[in-house]
Design an enzyme around this catalytic site. Structure first.
Site, PDB file in Angstrom:
ATOM      1  N   CYS A 241     -97.750  26.673  50.765  1.00  0.00           N
ATOM      2  CA  CYS A 241     -97.127  27.427  49.682  1.00  0.00           C
ATOM      3  C   CYS A 241     -96.113  28.469  50.140  1.00  0.00           C
ATOM      4  CB  CYS A 241     -98.191  28.138  48.845  1.00  0.00           C
ATOM      5  SG  CYS A 241     -99.628  27.126  48.439  1.00  0.00           S
TER       6      CYS A 241
ATOM      7  N   HIS B 223     -80.935  21.994  45.075  1.00  0.00           N
ATOM      8  CA  HIS B 223     -81.519  21.774  46.405  1.00  0.00           C
ATOM      9  C   HIS B 223     -80.747  20.633  47.064  1.00  0.00           C
ATOM     10  CE1 HIS B 223     -84.304  20.892  49.648  1.00  0.00           C
ATOM     11  NE2 HIS B 223     -84.941  22.019  49.369  1.00  0.00           N
TER      12      HIS B 223
ATOM     13  N   HIS C 244     -80.704  29.140  50.323  1.00  0.00           N
ATOM     14  CA  HIS C 244     -81.661  28.206  50.936  1.00  0.00           C
ATOM     15  C   HIS C 244     -80.971  27.193  51.846  1.00  0.00           C
ATOM     16  CE1 HIS C 244     -85.449  26.262  51.524  1.00  0.00           C
ATOM     17  NE2 HIS C 244     -84.976  25.105  51.078  1.00  0.00           N
TER      18      HIS C 244
ATOM     19  N   CYS D  83     -92.224  28.281  49.968  1.00  0.00           N
ATOM     20  CA  CYS D  83     -91.558  28.457  48.685  1.00  0.00           C
ATOM     21  C   CYS D  83     -91.731  29.867  48.133  1.00  0.00           C
ATOM     22  CB  CYS D  83     -92.118  27.451  47.685  1.00  0.00           C
ATOM     23  SG  CYS D  83     -91.374  27.532  46.062  1.00  0.00           S
ATOM     24  N   HIS D  84     -92.953  30.382  48.193  1.00  0.00           N
ATOM     25  CA  HIS D  84     -93.266  31.649  47.533  1.00  0.00           C
ATOM     26  C   HIS D  84     -93.257  32.853  48.464  1.00  0.00           C
ATOM     27  CE1 HIS D  84     -94.239  29.465  43.876  1.00  0.00           C
ATOM     28  NE2 HIS D  84     -94.988  28.644  44.594  1.00  0.00           N
TER      29      HIS D  84
ATOM     30  N   MET E 197     -93.179  22.156  40.408  1.00  0.00           N
ATOM     31  CA  MET E 197     -94.445  22.583  40.994  1.00  0.00           C
ATOM     32  C   MET E 197     -95.350  21.361  41.131  1.00  0.00           C
ATOM     33  SD  MET E 197     -96.658  24.889  42.039  1.00  0.00           S
ATOM     34  CE  MET E 197     -98.446  25.130  42.100  1.00  0.00           C
TER      35      MET E 197
END
Length: 582
Positions: A82, A405, A362, A85-86, A123
């Protein structure tokens, strides 16, 4: 089940490229064909975030019940699945923040359901896909209600302790010692075995399987084409000499606890002089000797967010590219929204140009001329454009879709709008086509000139080649198995109509894999541009494959299967990667 409205409240976007695994599956059985291979033998290099022993921080009276053992397990799952991403400190980037003021507001049941069912925005459906058990979902929902732990720092002393010069420069070959066609070699990430496979682009032969760090994120090639650099999510770099009789690692360095990016100097006169790597934790980048990986200079990226001027403790280093116009590394700092032009001509007196772009930078790549660098600020739905010749921001584009992305993006000549670069999106089925020709098409430069509609949300990569008439779009993070197992293909010469149609390639069906829920990810062309390879990425204890498609006919050309191909994901053709061909 989570409703669309509640999904928008928390908006847990999908992980960055390859940040979800093929699963936290059961232990390997004795009948597992991988049990005696690299997957079973793999020991994560040095210390990964998931292996750190961290105490439960600042417990409050109303914290959910969680034992130290449960906390350690949940931290491992979070860091490995995780955090990409977070954020390590859960402050968000591609995905939204998961700080306790937010998680406690939405509550345990909401978190449990969201982790279980996922969302159309990307998600993953961790519970219903079987990748997390009901007990693991429960644990992660409780974990998110507790303050996050902070891993230790990683400075020069710690870095030097990890540096291994396995083969000194003087002991390396002075000429190529093998008959491998290096330009048409593919470096293939074997995500869950902690390895890369070097596969021949013509014969499909596996020339070598090389032990690396955990979940290699990218492979990059030195300007000379001799050295392959790979970096794992555990921040371990392997420098591989492709001239050796059997290519092998000649140097190693661990640059932190978690990382994603590496690049080498490409400016004429500086070829192979330096390498640079960026870390997610600690938030910093390091410049290394390009022949030995000796760390020379570490620079922290902690600082103020460009627009709010608030301090951010975890501004992670995302994409790094090397300028073809100046002796500069172009380093993207995710949370502060800054693009750094790092002049490596004098690293003792380092000069850094700081460009204010947009938050949550990103991934991205160059336009076809290699002058303009386009990078997605994905959580803001924008693409920033830097003119690397003059060192300035020249565009900030709303892509009109949900979380761009691009990987490195796709360059092609549009039948109406001329030279363009395209990105797909994590959050929806759209593809944004952006004009990149300020001289020939000045009114359309740095604008979205067309929006295409592909299979669905959850796309990670878009791909074409200068010799190809096709544009390929994947969707591995979609929740629909039929979509995750397919590729959408647009015909470039037919994009002049308002809503172009696409053809669907049933890649998983062609791979003939019956078990699991394989995801098709990241097309990569061979050097000639006449075939494209796709990874069929299955659970680590199930069969995976690489499917080769004839670009001219869009028909199946070959399926590469081998028990050693454990969870193949990213593929990097040496020639295309070295020359920024995409």
């Amino acid at each position: 089940m989570t409703t669309p409205a509640s999904a928008r409240v928390l908006g847990l976007a999908a992980a960055a490229a390859f940040s979800i695994a093929a699963g936290i599956g059961p232990a390997q059985s004795q009948d597992d064909p991988h049990a005696s291979g690299g997957s079973a033998a793999y020991v994560p290099s040095m210390t990964t975030l998931g292996q750190l022993e961290l105490e439960i921080p600042g417990r409050k009276p109303d914290d959910p019940v969680i034992t130290p053992e449960e906390f350690a397990t949940a931290s491992k799952v979070y860091f490995e699945r995780c955090a990409g991403c977070h954020g390590v400190l859960r402050k968000g980037a591609t995905g939204k923040p998961l700080t306790t003021d937010i998680t406690r507001d939405v509550g345990y049941e909401y978190l449990r359901d969201f982790i279980t069912y996922g969302s159309p925005a990307g998600m993953p459906n961790w519970g219903t896909s079987g990748e997390l058990t009901e007990a693991e979902v429960d644990l992660m929902a409780r974990y998110l209600l507790i303050e996050p732990p902070a891993p230790p720092e990683f400075g020069m002393a710690e870095m030097l302790e990890t540096w291994e010069l396995i083969v000194p420069v003087a002991d390396r070959p002075t000429e190529k010692m093998n008959d491998i066609d290096i330009d048409n070699l593919f470096s293939v990430t074997l995500r869950d075995s902690g390895q890369v496979a070097l596969i021949d682009g013509a014969t499909y032969e596996i020339h070598a399987i090389i032990e690396t760090g955990y979940a290699v994120h990218i492979s990059r090639i030195s300007a000379s084409g001799r050295y392959l650099f790979v970096i794992g999510r555990d921040a371990l770099i392997n420098m591989i000499d492709l001239w050796m009789e059997t290519p092998a690692t000649v140097a190693k360095l661990k640059v932190g606890a978690e990382a994603r990016s590496i690049e080498t100097s490409k400016m004429h006169g500086w070829e192979d002089k330096y390498a640079v790597a960026g870390s997610y934790w600690p938030p910093q980048y390091v410049i290394m000797d390009g022949a030995t990986l000796e760390p020379l200079k570490i620079v922290s990226t902690r600082g103020m967010v460009y627009d709010t001027q608030e301090f951010h403790p975890e501004p992670r280093v995302a994409a790094i590219v090397a300028s073809h116009y100046r002796p500069e590394f172009i380093i993207n700092v995710k949370e502060t929204g800054k693009i750094l032009l790092v002049d490596y001509s004098d690293i003792r007196n380092l000069r850094v140009t700081e460009i204010e772009a947009e938050r949550f930078l990103h991934d991205g790549g160059f336009d076809s001329t290699k002058r303009y660098f386009l990078v997605a600020a994905n959580a803001r739905g924008k693409v920033a454009v830097v003119d690397t010749e003059i060192g300035e921001l020249v565009g900030l584009i709303e892509t009109g879709g949900g979380t761009p992305h691009p990987g490195r993006g796709a360059n092609f000549v549009h039948p109406v709008h001329g030279p363009v670069w395209a990105t797909s999106h994590l959050g929806d089925e759209t593809v944004a086509v952006i004009g990149t020709d300020p001289d020939g098409h000045p009114d359309e430069a740095w604008t979205v000139v067309q929006q295409l509609y592909a299979l669905g949300g959850g796309s990670l990569f878009i791909k074409t080649h200068p010799t190809s008439n096709h544009l390929y779009v994947d969707a591995p993070l979609n929740t629909d198995p039929e979509i995750t197992g397919s590729i959408a293909v647009f015909t470039i010469s037919e994009l002049g109509v308002e809503e172009p149609e696409y053809q669907v390639l049933p890649i998983v069906e062609w791979a003939d894999i019956a078990d699991g829920q394989p995801r098709v990810v990241q097309g990569e062309f061979n050097m000639a541009g006449d075939e494209i390879w796709f990874s069929v990425w299955n659970a680590k204890d199930l069969e995976s494959a690489i499917v080769v498609v004839d670009d001219r006919t869009l028909e199946l050309k070959a399926v590469i299967k081998d028990p050693r191909l454990v969870t193949p994901t990213g593929k990097f053709n040496v020639f295309n990667t070295r020359n920024d061909v995409y």
